[in-house]
Enzyme design. Structure first.
Site, PDB file in Angstrom:
ATOM      1  N   HIS A   1      51.315  31.600   7.237  1.00  0.00           N
ATOM      2  CA  HIS A   1      50.254  30.692   6.804  1.00  0.00           C
ATOM      3  C   HIS A   1      49.458  31.327   5.678  1.00  0.00           C
ATOM      4  O   HIS A   1      49.707  32.474   5.313  1.00  0.00           O
ATOM      5  CB  HIS A   1      49.366  30.256   7.975  1.00  0.00           C
ATOM      6  CG  HIS A   1      48.564  31.351   8.612  1.00  0.00           C
ATOM      7  ND1 HIS A   1      49.135  32.414   9.265  1.00  0.00           N
ATOM      8  CD2 HIS A   1      47.218  31.550   8.698  1.00  0.00           C
ATOM      9  CE1 HIS A   1      48.184  33.206   9.738  1.00  0.00           C
ATOM     10  NE2 HIS A   1      47.007  32.714   9.402  1.00  0.00           N
TER      11      HIS A   1
ATOM     12  N   HIS B   1      46.274  32.299   5.111  1.00  0.00           N
ATOM     13  CA  HIS B   1      45.096  33.183   5.164  1.00  0.00           C
ATOM     14  C   HIS B   1      45.359  34.498   4.424  1.00  0.00           C
ATOM     15  O   HIS B   1      46.464  35.040   4.470  1.00  0.00           O
ATOM     16  CB  HIS B   1      44.702  33.457   6.622  1.00  0.00           C
ATOM     17  CG  HIS B   1      43.998  32.292   7.266  1.00  0.00           C
ATOM     18  ND1 HIS B   1      43.935  32.105   8.623  1.00  0.00           N
ATOM     19  CD2 HIS B   1      43.323  31.249   6.708  1.00  0.00           C
ATOM     20  CE1 HIS B   1      43.254  30.994   8.887  1.00  0.00           C
ATOM     21  NE2 HIS B   1      42.886  30.458   7.747  1.00  0.00           N
TER      22      HIS B   1
ATOM     23  N   ASP C   1      44.588  37.529   4.981  1.00  0.00           N
ATOM     24  CA  ASP C   1      45.068  38.700   5.723  1.00  0.00           C
ATOM     25  C   ASP C   1      46.545  38.550   6.118  1.00  0.00           C
ATOM     26  O   ASP C   1      47.064  39.342   6.911  1.00  0.00           O
ATOM     27  CB  ASP C   1      44.176  38.998   6.948  1.00  0.00           C
ATOM     28  CG  ASP C   1      44.161  37.890   7.969  1.00  0.00           C
ATOM     29  OD1 ASP C   1      44.265  36.701   7.577  1.00  0.00           O
ATOM     30  OD2 ASP C   1      44.065  38.186   9.173  1.00  0.00           O
ATOM     31  N   HIS C   2      47.229  37.550   5.544  1.00  0.00           N
ATOM     32  CA  HIS C   2      48.681  37.386   5.732  1.00  0.00           C
ATOM     33  C   HIS C   2      49.418  37.306   4.401  1.00  0.00           C
ATOM     34  O   HIS C   2      50.630  37.489   4.352  1.00  0.00           O
ATOM     35  CB  HIS C   2      48.968  36.116   6.555  1.00  0.00           C
ATOM     36  CG  HIS C   2      48.360  36.180   7.923  1.00  0.00           C
ATOM     37  ND1 HIS C   2      49.103  36.404   9.063  1.00  0.00           N
ATOM     38  CD2 HIS C   2      47.066  36.119   8.330  1.00  0.00           C
ATOM     39  CE1 HIS C   2      48.283  36.446  10.111  1.00  0.00           C
ATOM     40  NE2 HIS C   2      47.042  36.286   9.688  1.00  0.00           N
TER      41      HIS C   2
ATOM     42  N   HIS D   1      46.059  26.423  14.073  1.00  0.00           N
ATOM     43  CA  HIS D   1      45.236  27.474  13.465  1.00  0.00           C
ATOM     44  C   HIS D   1      44.937  27.081  12.012  1.00  0.00           C
ATOM     45  O   HIS D   1      43.797  27.106  11.573  1.00  0.00           O
ATOM     46  CB  HIS D   1      45.991  28.796  13.555  1.00  0.00           C
ATOM     47  CG  HIS D   1      45.318  29.951  12.897  1.00  0.00           C
ATOM     48  ND1 HIS D   1      44.161  30.509  13.374  1.00  0.00           N
ATOM     49  CD2 HIS D   1      45.639  30.668  11.783  1.00  0.00           C
ATOM     50  CE1 HIS D   1      43.799  31.511  12.587  1.00  0.00           C
ATOM     51  NE2 HIS D   1      44.680  31.623  11.616  1.00  0.00           N
TER      52      HIS D   1
ATOM     53  N   ASP E   1      49.599  33.545  13.542  1.00  0.00           N
ATOM     54  CA  ASP E   1      48.334  33.396  14.274  1.00  0.00           C
ATOM     55  C   ASP E   1      48.357  32.146  15.153  1.00  0.00           C
ATOM     56  O   ASP E   1      47.313  31.588  15.478  1.00  0.00           O
ATOM     57  CB  ASP E   1      47.147  33.287  13.298  1.00  0.00           C
ATOM     58  CG  ASP E   1      46.816  34.625  12.653  1.00  0.00           C
ATOM     59  OD1 ASP E   1      47.484  35.625  12.958  1.00  0.00           O
ATOM     60  OD2 ASP E   1      45.880  34.658  11.829  1.00  0.00           O
TER      61      ASP E   1
ATOM     62  N   HIS F   1      48.486  39.850  15.150  1.00  0.00           N
ATOM     63  CA  HIS F   1      47.281  40.641  15.421  1.00  0.00           C
ATOM     64  C   HIS F   1      47.376  41.374  16.755  1.00  0.00           C
ATOM     65  O   HIS F   1      47.972  40.865  17.706  1.00  0.00           O
ATOM     66  CB  HIS F   1      46.029  39.752  15.473  1.00  0.00           C
ATOM     67  CG  HIS F   1      45.601  39.214  14.153  1.00  0.00           C
ATOM     68  ND1 HIS F   1      44.798  39.918  13.281  1.00  0.00           N
ATOM     69  CD2 HIS F   1      45.871  38.035  13.544  1.00  0.00           C
ATOM     70  CE1 HIS F   1      44.577  39.186  12.195  1.00  0.00           C
ATOM     71  NE2 HIS F   1      45.223  38.044  12.324  1.00  0.00           N
TER      72      HIS F   1
END
Ligand code: ZN
Length: 256
Positions: free
Chosen positions: A57, A59, A61-62, A115, A134, A172
């Site tokens: 996805h 975000h 942090d990905h 999410h 996530d 995570h």
């Protein structure tokens, strides 16, 4: 066909990047590279070259390492068609049921919104591997930033339908906090109690709790159990439909 090698790289506070390497073809994919430099370090150390980035996805942090890795390695970036405008450098756009290859290994794509809208998961059946991003965590699930409880429950059901022997590689390290919350939902669940003490031990030893086994997740992850009789009795939600139960558990987790 030789087995895939999956190398887990813990980065930032609690993210995991995965490098998936097929020794036969020499191809390597990086799943959700939050940042580039630890990926470059492992590639160098292993003597691997990067063929693909697989994003679950949009975000940061990905996807934060996408462009730097593409520039350095010439890899192709793979992500959801529904998220094409939000995934930096995307080359290959995927939808439900599509297949992506790494050597002769095939990953099947599931659309798992909730999410985010446009979240996908990668399932490599032959290797019993699921990259759930996530959406599904060990003993937890992602927050509903963009989607509805209906969407997330439907997404989790798709993943719950996969075989018990599936290894869940989520994005995570949240397990210890997740089991603490799960124990407030089902304090008498023995599988959950075992997972709680195992996760605690692993973290104390500086080890990862991920991947987890999907068959076990079905027994202790409250977000996969919104239609389970024991959970309904334990929470006093008997008679409610699964989406309402799921939404209530998610609401409780948000304020936990
Ligand atoms: Zn996210």
């Amino acid at each position: 066909m030789s087995d895939l090698i999956i190398h887990q790289i813990p980065v930032l506070k609690d993210n995991f990047i995965y490098l998936v390497h097929d020794p036969e073809s020499g191809e390597t994919a990086a799943v959700d590279p939050a940042i580039a430099s630890p990926v470059m370090d492992v590639l160098k150390e292993k003597g691997w070259s990067l063929s693909y980035i697989w994003n679950t996805h949009h975000h940061n942090d990905h996807t934060g390492g996408n462009l730097e890795l593409k520039k350095a390695t010439g890899c192709s970036i793979v992500g959801a068609v529904a998220d094409a405008s939000r995934i930096p450098g995307i080359d290959i756009q995927l939808a439900e049921g599509d297949l992506v290859s790494i050597g002769q290994h095939k990953a099947k794509i599931f659309e798992v919104s909730g999410h985010t809208v446009g979240h996908i998961a990668y399932w490599i059946e032959g290797d019993h591997v699921l990259f759930s991003g996530d959406t599904l965590f060990s003993s937890g699930c992602g927050r509903l930033f963009e989607g509805t409880p209906e969407q997330m429950w439907a997404s989790l059901l798709k993943l719950r339908n996969l075989p018990d022997e599936t290894n869940v590689f989520c994005a995570h390290e949240y397990t210890v906090a997740n089991v603490k919350f799960a124990l407030t939902i089902e304090p008498e669940n023995d599988s959950l109690k075992r997972r709680a003490s195992q996760a605690q031990r692993l973290r104390e030893d500086g080890k990862s709790t991920v991947p987890s086994n999907l068959g076990e997740e079905k027994r202790y992850n409250p977000f996969l159990r919104a239609d389970n009789d024991s959970l309904l009795s334990a929470t006093g939600l008997v008679g409610q439909d699964a989406v309402s139960v799921f939404a209530e558990i998610r609401r409780r987790k948000d304020v936990f």
